[in-house]
Design a protein around this motif. Structure first.
Motif, PDB file in Angstrom:
ATOM      1  N   LYS A 122       0.897  -1.156   0.000  1.00  0.00           N
ATOM      2  CA  LYS A 122       0.000   0.000   0.000  1.00  0.00           C
ATOM      3  C   LYS A 122       0.934   1.204   0.000  1.00  0.00           C
ATOM      4  N   ALA A 123       1.443   1.519  -1.155  1.00  0.00           N
ATOM      5  CA  ALA A 123       2.469   2.542  -1.250  1.00  0.00           C
ATOM      6  C   ALA A 123       2.636   2.949  -2.691  1.00  0.00           C
ATOM      7  N   ASP A 124       3.191   4.154  -2.883  1.00  0.00           N
ATOM      8  CA  ASP A 124       3.614   4.554  -4.217  1.00  0.00           C
ATOM      9  C   ASP A 124       4.982   3.943  -4.467  1.00  0.00           C
ATOM     10  N   ILE A 125       5.191   3.434  -5.673  1.00  0.00           N
ATOM     11  CA  ILE A 125       6.442   2.773  -6.025  1.00  0.00           C
ATOM     12  C   ILE A 125       7.106   3.542  -7.158  1.00  0.00           C
ATOM     13  N   LYS A 126       8.381   3.849  -6.969  1.00  0.00           N
ATOM     14  CA  LYS A 126       9.164   4.450  -8.053  1.00  0.00           C
ATOM     15  C   LYS A 126      10.373   3.562  -8.275  1.00  0.00           C
ATOM     16  N   ALA A 127      10.536   3.086  -9.494  1.00  0.00           N
ATOM     17  CA  ALA A 127      11.655   2.213  -9.802  1.00  0.00           C
ATOM     18  C   ALA A 127      11.905   2.247 -11.294  1.00  0.00           C
ATOM     19  N   LYS A 128      13.028   1.701 -11.684  1.00  0.00           N
ATOM     20  CA  LYS A 128      13.336   1.620 -13.109  1.00  0.00           C
ATOM     21  C   LYS A 128      12.410   0.594 -13.765  1.00  0.00           C
ATOM     22  N   THR A 129      12.305  -0.543 -13.119  1.00  0.00           N
ATOM     23  CA  THR A 129      11.398  -1.595 -13.577  1.00  0.00           C
ATOM     24  C   THR A 129      10.560  -2.042 -12.390  1.00  0.00           C
ATOM     25  N   VAL A 130       9.271  -2.170 -12.615  1.00  0.00           N
ATOM     26  CA  VAL A 130       8.384  -2.636 -11.553  1.00  0.00           C
ATOM     27  C   VAL A 130       7.649  -3.871 -12.065  1.00  0.00           C
ATOM     28  N   ILE A 131       7.756  -4.951 -11.315  1.00  0.00           N
ATOM     29  CA  ILE A 131       7.078  -6.196 -11.670  1.00  0.00           C
ATOM     30  C   ILE A 131       6.095  -6.516 -10.548  1.00  0.00           C
ATOM     31  N   VAL A 132       4.825  -6.673 -10.912  1.00  0.00           N
ATOM     32  CA  VAL A 132       3.797  -6.891  -9.891  1.00  0.00           C
ATOM     33  C   VAL A 132       3.191  -8.269 -10.069  1.00  0.00           C
ATOM     34  N   ASN A 133       3.444  -9.128  -9.097  1.00  0.00           N
ATOM     35  CA  ASN A 133       2.836 -10.456  -9.066  1.00  0.00           C
ATOM     36  C   ASN A 133       1.813 -10.562  -7.938  1.00  0.00           C
ATOM     37  N   GLY A 134       1.764  -9.549  -7.094  1.00  0.00           N
ATOM     38  CA  GLY A 134       0.869  -9.555  -5.934  1.00  0.00           C
ATOM     39  C   GLY A 134      -0.066  -8.364  -5.972  1.00  0.00           C
ATOM     40  N   ASN A 135      -0.331  -7.795  -4.785  1.00  0.00           N
ATOM     41  CA  ASN A 135      -1.291  -6.706  -4.671  1.00  0.00           C
ATOM     42  C   ASN A 135      -0.617  -5.370  -4.436  1.00  0.00           C
ATOM     43  N   VAL A 136      -1.053  -4.367  -5.174  1.00  0.00           N
ATOM     44  CA  VAL A 136      -0.534  -3.026  -4.982  1.00  0.00           C
ATOM     45  C   VAL A 136      -1.693  -2.037  -4.976  1.00  0.00           C
ATOM     46  N   ILE A 137      -1.736  -1.247  -3.928  1.00  0.00           N
ATOM     47  CA  ILE A 137      -2.640  -0.096  -3.901  1.00  0.00           C
ATOM     48  C   ILE A 137      -1.735   1.121  -3.828  1.00  0.00           C
ATOM     49  N   GLY A 138      -1.693   1.876  -4.904  1.00  0.00           N
ATOM     50  CA  GLY A 138      -0.791   3.015  -4.938  1.00  0.00           C
ATOM     51  C   GLY A 138      -0.370   3.300  -6.362  1.00  0.00           C
TER      52      GLY A 138
END
Lengths: 141, 219
Positions: free
Chosen positions: A44-60
């Motif tokens: 539950k956060a904002d994510i800043k990255a070069k590459t972001v891979i989401v296999n789970g849950n993200v709120i943000g």
């Protein structure tokens, strides 16, 4: 790596790749590196990255300097800004996607991944049901 | 057959591909992407699930894609058939909250997909109230509607393969309350839009291309 029993509340910064299998609430800023939210990861956060891979849950909100990949098990509720995005069959997404294939957001190049051991700094406390940490700064070695 | 102002033509059967979906030509889809200005990002509202092929398609454009599977949020808690006027106001707020469109955003294209067959009159009216401030003079919309209220519920959903082809997938789940409206009634409810062209599909649904009505055009 943030293991499946670990819960973090606070800001995560650093200069290496990160895999999240546990719970993170706050902000994640690894702008020159890769962030992977594992299948058991709950962010539950904002994510800043070069590459972001989401296999789970993200709120943000997610800012991927090069690309964002949402796998079939990924579930995102938020806004994504990235030049390139891939969404696999089965992924769930709600929000907006800002894409510009002609532009790379990241202006930082890394010479390679840094696989140093995760060390923590800042306050943290252990609980019986899981580990809670706050304001984790991921440093080299 | 060519489409001319409101006239109906029959589409071609889908072709089989090696992927998990089939593709189907769409004469109307091409029209949606005409006159795209390269210097401005394309702003699109997708009222439906995020499908990989649709994302892949828009990844070729400089664009901002808003995605909300509105039907996945149903049934709405605000629905109150006994008090018509109050339910419309409350429905508007709830739909606005679900879509969460930021102030100032105006859409070049709105994809309703087949949501009009499930929303019902009150929800369609509320949706139009929410969308109206987010349309401009050249906004276009696309949807699939039942040819008549007796048309059986569609077993497929669509995505975008390319500017001239839709993808066709078997539904894995069905939204609640299939309630198709007569075409004339539906078009009267989609107040901000007027029918540009339509295509009759094999499963007796109509593919519609809509444009913004003059009185709703922002300067």
């Amino acid at each position: 790596m943030i293991g499946s029993t670990i819960k973090i509340k606070g800001e995560i910064t650093g200069d290496e790749d990160l895999v999240i299998e546990g719970s993170v609430e706050g902000a994640i800023d690894l702008v020159a590196h890769q962030v992977t939210v594992g299948e058991t990861g709950k962010v539950k956060a904002d994510i800043k990255a070069k590459t972001v891979i989401v296999n789970g849950n993200v709120i943000g909100d997610i800012t991927g300097g090069e690309k964002v990949i949402i796998s079939k098990s990924g579930n995102i509720n938020g806004n994504i800004v990235t030049p390139r995005m891939t969404l696999e069959d089965g992924a769930v997404f709600k929000g907006s996607i800002d894409m510009d294939p002609g532009e790379t957001l990241s202006k930082q190049d890394t010479s390679g991944k840094q696989k140093n051991k995760l060390t923590g700094s800042g306050k943290f406390e252990l609980t019986d049901t899981g580990r809670e940490v706050t304001n984790l700064d991921i440093k080299n070695g | 057959m060519n489409n001319q102002d409101g006239q109906i033509s029959v589409d071609c059967p889908p072709s089989t591909s090696e992927s998990s979906f089939e593709t189907q030509p769409s004469r109307l889809l091409q029209s949606l992407f005409e006159n795209i200005q390269a210097e401005k990002p394309l702003v699109v509202l997708n009222i439906g699930a995020a499908l990989p092929e649709t994302i892949n398609f828009f990844a070729n454009y400089r664009c901002k894609l808003f995605i909300t599977d509105l039907l996945a949020e149903f049934p709405l808690s605000a629905y109150s058939p006994r008090d018509e006027s109050e339910s419309r106001i409350t429905l508007r707020d709830e739909i606005a909250d679900i879509l969460s469109i930021p102030d100032g955003v105006v859409f070049d294209i709105v994809f309703f997909w087949d949501s009009p067959n499930y929303l019902g009159e009150d929800n369609i009216s509320a949706l139009m109230q929410v969308l109206k401030p987010h349309l401009h003079g050249k906004s276009k919309a696309h949807c699939f509607v039942a040819r008549s209220p007796e048309t059986p519920e569609g077993q497929i959903i669509h995505g975008i393969q390319d500017a001239g082809h839709l993808t066709v997938r078997r539904r894995s789940r069905f939204p609640p309350n299939y309630q198709p409206l007569p075409q004339s009634r539906l078009l009267s409810l989609l107040k901000s839009f007027t029918l540009d062209r339509s295509v009759l599909m094999r499963d007796q649904r109509l593919e519609l291309l809509l444009t913004v009505v003059k009185s709703d055009r922002r300067v």
